[in-house]
Structures are given as C-alpha cells and as structure tokens.
Design an enzyme around this catalytic site. Structure first.
Site, PDB file in Angstrom:
ATOM      1  N   SER A  35       0.327  -1.247   0.713  1.00 32.34           N
ATOM      2  CA  SER A  35      -0.228  -0.009  -0.052  1.00 32.34           C
ATOM      3  C   SER A  35       0.784   1.825  -0.190  1.00 32.34           C
ATOM      4  O   SER A  35       1.362   1.224   0.369  1.00 32.34           O
ATOM      5  CB  SER A  35      -0.678  -0.306   0.843  1.00 32.34           C
ATOM      6  OG  SER A  35      -1.318  -1.534   1.317  1.00 32.34           O
TER       7      SER A  35
HETATM    8  N1  SAM Z   1      -1.168  -5.185   4.495  1.00 31.72           N
HETATM    9  C1  SAM Z   1       0.301  -5.485   2.962  1.00 31.72           C
HETATM   10  C2  SAM Z   1       1.061  -4.646   2.694  1.00 31.72           C
HETATM   11  O1  SAM Z   1       2.239  -4.294   4.195  1.00 31.72           O
HETATM   12  O2  SAM Z   1       2.623  -4.865   1.592  1.00 31.72           O
HETATM   13  C3  SAM Z   1      -0.546  -4.971   1.358  1.00 31.72           C
HETATM   14  C4  SAM Z   1      -1.699  -5.146   1.234  1.00 31.72           C
HETATM   15  S1  SAM Z   1      -2.638  -5.440  -0.137  1.00 31.72           S
HETATM   16  C5  SAM Z   1      -2.718  -3.814  -0.173  1.00 31.72           C
HETATM   17  C6  SAM Z   1      -3.658  -6.309   0.285  1.00 31.72           C
HETATM   18  C7  SAM Z   1      -3.843  -8.139   0.209  1.00 31.72           C
HETATM   19  O3  SAM Z   1      -5.458  -8.801   0.685  1.00 31.72           O
HETATM   20  C8  SAM Z   1      -3.168  -8.915  -0.866  1.00 31.72           C
HETATM   21  O4  SAM Z   1      -2.174  -9.000  -0.504  1.00 31.72           O
HETATM   22  C9  SAM Z   1      -4.282  -9.349  -1.839  1.00 31.72           C
HETATM   23  O5  SAM Z   1      -3.654 -10.932  -1.769  1.00 31.72           O
HETATM   24  C10 SAM Z   1      -4.785  -9.861   0.330  1.00 31.72           C
HETATM   25  N2  SAM Z   1      -6.103 -10.074  -0.015  1.00 31.72           N
HETATM   26  C11 SAM Z   1      -7.237 -10.282  -0.585  1.00 31.72           C
HETATM   27  N3  SAM Z   1      -8.438 -10.577   0.023  1.00 31.72           N
HETATM   28  C12 SAM Z   1      -7.902 -11.655   1.206  1.00 31.72           C
HETATM   29  C13 SAM Z   1      -8.742 -12.390   1.926  1.00 31.72           C
HETATM   30  N4  SAM Z   1      -9.674 -12.485   1.828  1.00 31.72           N
HETATM   31  N5  SAM Z   1      -8.032 -12.964   3.284  1.00 31.72           N
HETATM   32  C14 SAM Z   1      -7.114 -12.529   2.958  1.00 31.72           C
HETATM   33  N6  SAM Z   1      -5.796 -12.113   2.504  1.00 31.72           N
HETATM   34  C15 SAM Z   1      -6.518 -11.503   1.084  1.00 31.72           C
END
Ligand code: SAM
Length: 218
Positions: A67
């Site tokens: 992010s």
């Molecule tokens: N917090 C992360 C970082 O510090 O790098 C960035 C997050 S990225 C914007 C969103 C993440 O949510 C992705 O890695 C995606 O694979 C994950 N994601 C999407 N749906 C999800 C779910 N149902 N459960 C867990 N993770 C999920």
C-alpha cells in the site's frame, strides 16, 4: 538475494517521506516514528528499490501491491494501536503494514489469501527477524481460532463489512476497513460498543486491490 542495508540516503528519504505524510494530515507521532524506523525498501523487489520512498503503491507479485505510505499511515492512525494489543491484519501482502503494527507494540496475527505471497513473506520476515503470526487463508472470515482481537485492520477493498469480523472484536475494539465497489472504497472505522451496538465513522475514499473470499469479491 537482496542485501538488507539501510544507508544515510535511505534514512534521508524516509525523513522526507515522514515530512510529506505530516503535511498530508497524519498527526500521530507514534505512527510517523514507526514509518521512519522501518526501511520500506527492504520490502521491495530489487528492480523497484529506487521508488521505495515515493508515496505510491507498488507491485509485490501475484497481482498484489504494497500500500501507499499515506494509506498505511492513515489506517494505522485510525486503528489507534496500543502496546500489547492483539491485532488481526487481513491481507499480509509484503508484511510491511504488519511490521509497522509490531513496531507499535502489538501482537500481530496476519492472514494472506495468495499462497505464494504468504510463503514468500513468511520466509522474508523470518530473515528480517520480525515475529508476526502468519496464516494462509480467507481473511474475510477473520481468524476465529485466535479471537477476540483489540483491533482488526483490513488492507483490501471489501464489498461489505463481514459480520464475522465484528464478532471477533473485543468489546471496545476497533475495525478499520475500506468498503465500496471495485474501483473506490470509503474508509470506515467501526467501534464495537456492545454485542448489539457498533458505532460507524466514515472517512476519505481510497483505491485498494479487492478483498477476495466468502465475504469479499468472487
Ligand atoms: N498490507 C499489505 C502490505 O503491507 O504489503 C498490503 C496489502 S495489499 C493492498 C492487499 C492484500 O490482501 C493482498 O496481498 C491480497 O492478496 C490480500 N487479500 C485479498 N483478499 C484476501 C482475503 N480474503 N484474505 C486474506 N488476504 C486477502
């Protein structure tokens, strides 16, 4: 293998980033200090390292992103994390946000949907010496085995607020979650006052990658 080296140049760039975040309205000195402490370039692919201190989201593989620093700062400030809090993060991604929560003194449980990302981040955080509890699975259903949590942070855009997440919060607990359509989501802060009363506050719009899974996008 990436060399984990933090130079004066990197520290200078972080200082400038913190100044920018302050100008954009982030007030919590604890949050700003955590962002100053943590080398964001460690979490980047070597080809993108020169961009690590831009206030932008960047690819981390599997179609996912780390992010934007402003978004991390904004969500972390809303979450109001205290030393010793049990915090659940949904969307581990690179592990950067989870590590910020750990620096703030939380015990961090974090769950990632993409298996390859989960495995890569688990290896990387071990090398970095950061002790988060990492899980692979559908975080739209929370992580019931370790509930209840003081705080829950969702770092992907959700179509609705999953009931399970409210259920897994302690009384007085806070859930921060972006909710909207696939393109744009409103940042929500939900405070669980009792088992029947939840206070909802609404903030600016953001653009996250989609939350997948049972209560996410199909
Ligand atoms: N917090 C992360 C970082 O510090 O790098 C960035 C997050 S990225 C914007 C969103 C993440 O949510 C992705 O890695 C995606 O694979 C994950 N994601 C999407 N749906 C999800 C779910 N149902 N459960 C867990 N993770 C999920």
């Amino acid at each position: 293998m990436l060399k984990l080296e933090d130079t004066y140049l990197h520290k200078g760039k972080r200082k400038a980033l913190v100044k920018l975040l302050r100008e954009k309205g982030i007030k919590s000195e604890r949050v700003l200090d955590a962002i100053y402490q943590l080398p964001r370039h460690f979490f980047f692919d070597s080809a993108l390292i020169s961009h690590a201190y831009e206030d932008k989201a960047f690819p981390i593989g599997e179609g996912q992103t780390i992010s934007q620093p402003y978004t991390v700062a904004f969500q972390t400030e809303l979450l109001d994390v205290h030393e010793g809090h049990r915090v659940l993060e949904i969307g581990t991604g690179s592990g950067y946000q989870g590590t910020i929560l750990r620096i703030l003194g939380a015990e961090v449980f974090t769950i990632e949907y993409q298996k390859k990302l989960y495995e890569g981040t688990q290896r990387f955080l071990k090398r970095l010496g950061v002790d988060l509890h990492l899980f692979h699975g559908d975080g739209s259903q929370g992580l019931p085995n370790y509930a209840p949590y003081d705080r829950i942070l969702v770092t992907a855009g959700a179509p609705v607020v999953p009931n399970e997440l409210i259920r897994q919060l302690k009384l007085g607990g806070i859930l921060v979650i972006p909710v909207g359509d696939r393109e744009s989501q409103k940042m929500l802060k939900l405070t669980k006052k009792s088992n029947t009363q939840v206070i909802k506050e609404e903030f600016d719009n953001f653009a996250f990658v989609p939350l997948l899974g049972k209560d996410g996008w199909r």
